[in-house]
Scaffold this motif. Structure first.
Motif, PDB file in Angstrom:
ATOM      1  N   GLU A 115       0.853  -1.193   0.000  1.00 20.58           N
ATOM      2  CA  GLU A 115       0.000   0.000   0.000  1.00 20.58           C
ATOM      3  C   GLU A 115       0.883   1.235   0.000  1.00 20.58           C
ATOM      4  O   GLU A 115       1.879   1.300   0.734  1.00 20.58           O
ATOM      5  CB  GLU A 115      -0.897  -0.004   1.232  1.00 20.58           C
ATOM      6  N   ARG A 117       0.928   5.552   0.172  1.00 17.03           N
ATOM      7  CA  ARG A 117       0.195   6.778   0.500  1.00 17.03           C
ATOM      8  C   ARG A 117       1.160   7.959   0.404  1.00 17.03           C
ATOM      9  O   ARG A 117       2.301   7.871   0.858  1.00 17.03           O
ATOM     10  CB  ARG A 117      -0.365   6.709   1.918  1.00 17.03           C
ATOM     11  N   TYR A 126      -3.291  10.681  -1.115  1.00 19.51           N
ATOM     12  CA  TYR A 126      -3.486   9.773  -2.241  1.00 19.51           C
ATOM     13  C   TYR A 126      -3.120   8.361  -1.772  1.00 19.51           C
ATOM     14  O   TYR A 126      -2.045   8.144  -1.229  1.00 19.51           O
ATOM     15  CB  TYR A 126      -2.591  10.181  -3.417  1.00 19.51           C
ATOM     16  N   GLN A 127      -4.039   7.380  -1.976  1.00 20.69           N
ATOM     17  CA  GLN A 127      -3.812   6.033  -1.484  1.00 20.69           C
ATOM     18  C   GLN A 127      -3.967   5.027  -2.626  1.00 20.69           C
ATOM     19  O   GLN A 127      -4.898   5.117  -3.414  1.00 20.69           O
ATOM     20  CB  GLN A 127      -4.799   5.680  -0.373  1.00 20.69           C
ATOM     21  N   GLN A 128      -3.031   4.104  -2.718  1.00 21.00           N
ATOM     22  CA  GLN A 128      -3.107   3.034  -3.714  1.00 21.00           C
ATOM     23  C   GLN A 128      -2.751   1.713  -3.037  1.00 21.00           C
ATOM     24  O   GLN A 128      -1.917   1.668  -2.148  1.00 21.00           O
ATOM     25  CB  GLN A 128      -2.105   3.265  -4.862  1.00 21.00           C
ATOM     26  N   ARG A 129      -3.422   0.677  -3.516  1.00 23.24           N
ATOM     27  CA  ARG A 129      -3.095  -0.677  -3.072  1.00 23.24           C
ATOM     28  C   ARG A 129      -2.608  -1.472  -4.274  1.00 23.24           C
ATOM     29  O   ARG A 129      -2.695  -1.002  -5.406  1.00 23.24           O
ATOM     30  CB  ARG A 129      -4.319  -1.349  -2.444  1.00 23.24           C
ATOM     31  N   ARG A 130      -2.092  -2.647  -4.017  1.00 24.59           N
ATOM     32  CA  ARG A 130      -1.529  -3.469  -5.087  1.00 24.59           C
ATOM     33  C   ARG A 130      -2.534  -3.674  -6.216  1.00 24.59           C
ATOM     34  O   ARG A 130      -3.699  -3.983  -5.973  1.00 24.59           O
ATOM     35  CB  ARG A 130      -1.125  -4.832  -4.531  1.00 24.59           C
ATOM     36  N   ASP A 132      -3.333  -1.312  -8.599  1.00 20.61           N
ATOM     37  CA  ASP A 132      -4.030  -0.110  -9.037  1.00 20.61           C
ATOM     38  C   ASP A 132      -3.328   0.609 -10.184  1.00 20.61           C
ATOM     39  O   ASP A 132      -3.774   1.671 -10.610  1.00 20.61           O
ATOM     40  CB  ASP A 132      -4.168   0.884  -7.873  1.00 20.61           C
ATOM     41  N   LEU A 133      -2.214   0.055 -10.658  1.00 16.07           N
ATOM     42  CA  LEU A 133      -1.461   0.730 -11.707  1.00 16.07           C
ATOM     43  C   LEU A 133      -2.182   0.617 -13.051  1.00 16.07           C
ATOM     44  O   LEU A 133      -2.601  -0.456 -13.452  1.00 16.07           O
ATOM     45  CB  LEU A 133      -0.058   0.108 -11.814  1.00 16.07           C
ATOM     46  N   SER A 141      -2.815  -5.899 -15.441  1.00 13.96           N
ATOM     47  CA  SER A 141      -2.225  -5.499 -14.171  1.00 13.96           C
ATOM     48  C   SER A 141      -0.759  -5.892 -14.175  1.00 13.96           C
ATOM     49  O   SER A 141      -0.357  -6.836 -14.850  1.00 13.96           O
ATOM     50  CB  SER A 141      -2.962  -6.191 -13.025  1.00 13.96           C
ATOM     51  N   PHE A 147       3.081   1.157  -8.793  1.00 12.64           N
ATOM     52  CA  PHE A 147       2.187   2.287  -8.554  1.00 12.64           C
ATOM     53  C   PHE A 147       2.653   3.489  -9.367  1.00 12.64           C
ATOM     54  O   PHE A 147       3.851   3.799  -9.422  1.00 12.64           O
ATOM     55  CB  PHE A 147       2.181   2.643  -7.059  1.00 12.64           C
TER      56      PHE A 147
END
Length: 560
Positions: A115, A117, A126-130, A132-133, A141, A147
């Protein structure tokens, strides 16, 4: 000269040491410059770590924990096996005059959760998890947690990263320009795709060959190579491209299952190929125990830590080292095919041991270590496939070749003579068969022993090969009886060859003994359906030569 008081001297040294430690452990930001087109790999000095916070923490609280000094400088990127996740803080300096997009990519695929941030200019996070790219031109994916980050112009951006996994927990990450990231991933996909394709084709060929020759060993090797490819695909993150969505959550468990099956089938193939049951029975029992213990690796993460450690050491470290030493010993003892097998086998244990040390945080995540399993797979594929196919060839030779003289046996003569009979029928080329028998051979065996008899048989085989032509088919029919199918040769030419052979044999001396042969010569007729029809007549002529005094050639048409 005035001496510096001891307390003052130690105080100065302490200040210098503190300054040195601060310099050594102070975190350094990642700096983006105009020429940043290749990967920038994170170093321990780029990160600060926090071990006691969960992933669902409020971003502001994580930042507050850093401000309170709860983060500590990282001494290594590879943290080994951890019972819970870890936070890291990374600072990225964008020195460019325009907003810049970068890819922050985790380099270890078997990771359950990553994760990321970082704060936006408006103060939100801004938050991303595995997974999300989404890069331009890419609908899939990424194979590893990656990211896409948008950085303002001339900015310093703190990035908080949370990593949690049941496998090797590490912060081996790289920063890429998007184009560079796409280029590297496409190259890796092409290389590994070619490797997996070669393995699957080889596995299919081995299994097909096994069905045709009834070899269970080749089926085991085909399964071993396929599981090896699956293990590498999980390790490098390519497996999820072929997995249904329902299985994605089980990736780590499937990865461990592939490792368990890999070690299990490897030990089974090892026992069968080296024939340990007969060559080393005690060692066979030990490797069999290792073979079944390997299946426990599938449940490694559900075991108590001490039991998991013992099982890992036994199956992945101690077992491979011992089996490698045993293979080297058998090679030194002259066991057939042990040499090429050992070359293929030794690479897999080395890769397993080094990977285990890396997973447990004892070795860094160097590129050569990450790709070592794939290199080992390629070498294992080449060595094991060659060894098994070579074994097939030797087993086929045992079916068609006489082991004492190296000539064709009855079955080999039958198989090759069928081709010559078909060629004779199509083109009308003549064929003539010579059948010969050693005179008084039983007396030689009874008087001088079977060792001398075997030497005479070998010497006769060598003489027949030397005097005959390369295209003629020479066979030992059994005992002291031999046959030569003379290709493109009529009765007159074959009779001349038979006399030449009789004279050459009578001149031989083996272990102080001389011997002679009696021969019958018969042409192949139009109504002969196989060489055995001709053999009956040639055999009768050979016995006629014996009745007429031995050391004689009798050809068709010369019979009384």
């Amino acid at each position: 000269m005035t001496r510096t008081p001891a307390p003052l001297r130690w105080f100065v040294i302490w200040l210098l040491a503190c300054a040195g430690c601060q310099s050594a452990f102070a975190t350094q930001p990642i700096t983006l410059q105009a020429n940043t087109e290749t990967a920038i790999r994170l170093q321990p000095g780029n990160l600060e770590l926090l071990f006691d916070a969960a992933s669902d923490g409020v971003p502001e609280s994580i930042a507050a924990r850093w401000a309170a000094g709860d983060f500590s400088p990282a001494s290594a990127l590879n943290l080994g096996l951890q019972s819970r996740g870890v936070w890291a803080r990374l600072v990225i300096d964008n020195t460019l005059e325009q907003p810049t997009a970068i890819v922050l990519s985790h380099n270890y695929a078997p990771t359950d959760l990553v994760e990321v941030r970082h704060p936006r200019p408006d103060g939100s996070w801004y938050q991303q998890r595995r997974g999300d790219l989404h890069l331009a031109g890419s609908r899939e994916s990424p194979r590893t947690p990656s990211f896409l980050l948008q950085l303002p112009a001339r900015s310093t951006t703190p990035v908080y990263i949370f990593v949690e996994t049941e496998s090797n927990l590490n912060f081996d990450m790289s920063v890429y320009a998007p184009n560079a990231y796409n280029r590297i991933e496409q190259s890796l996909t092409l290389i590994y795709g070619a490797l997996f394709g070669a393995v699957l084709v080889s596995a299919f060929y081995l299994v097909l060959s096994a069905v045709m020759v009834h070899s269970g060993l080749a089926i085991i090797l085909g399964g071993y190579l396929a599981v090896y490819a699956a293990y590498v695909s999980f390790l490098m993150g390519f497996a999820h491209y072929a997995m249904p969505d329902a299985l994605i959550l089980w990736t780590n468990q499937l990865h461990m299952l592939s490792l368990a099956l890999l070690m299990h089938l490897g030990a089974r193939f090892y026992r069968g190929f080296l024939d340990l049951k007969h060559k080393a029975p005690k060692a066979d029992k030990a490797v069999a125990l290792l073979q079944w213990l390997a299946l426990g690796l599938a449940l490694l993460h559900q075991m108590p830590p001490m039991l998991a450690l013992v099982l890992s050491l036994a199956v992945i470290v101690i077992g491979p080292i011992c089996t490698t030493c045993l293979a080297l010993y058998l090679w030194q003892q002259g066991v057939k095919q042990a040499g090429i097998f050992t070359l293929g086998w030794v690479l897999a244990p080395i890769a397993a041991v080094l990977s285990t040390l890396r997973v447990n945080g004892l070795l860094p995540n160097a590129d050569w270590l990450i790709h070592l399993p794939a290199i080992s797979l390629l070498m294992t594929l080449a060595c094991f496939s060659y060894a098994v196919l070579r074994r097939f060839s030797l087993e086929r030779d045992l079916v068609f070749i006489d082991p004492l003289t190296g000539l064709l046996n009855r079955r080999g003569l039958d198989a090759q003579a069928a081709d010559e009979f078909e060629r004779r029928e199509r083109f009308g080329t003549p064929l003539t068969l010579l059948v010969l028998d050693i005179d008084h051979f039983k007396v030689v065996n009874d008087t001088h022993g079977h060792d001398v008899g075997d030497k005479i048989l070998c010497a006769l085989g060598d003489c027949l090969t030397r005097v005959s032509r390369e295209l003629d088919l020479i066979a030992r029919l059994g005992g002291e009886e031999f046959a030569i199918l003379c290709v493109q040769t009529d009765l007159r030419e074959a009779t001349v060859l038979a006399e030449r052979l009789r004279l050459a044999v009578s001149a031989l001396e083996v272990a102080g003994q001389r011997f002679t042969i009696s021969m019958g010569v018969a042409p192949v007729r139009d109504n002969d359906s196989s060489i055995w029809d001709t053999l009956v007549r040639a055999d009768d002529l050979m016995y006629q030569a014996k009745h007429e005094g031995r050391n004689k050639v009798v050809a068709a048409g010369q019979a009384a």
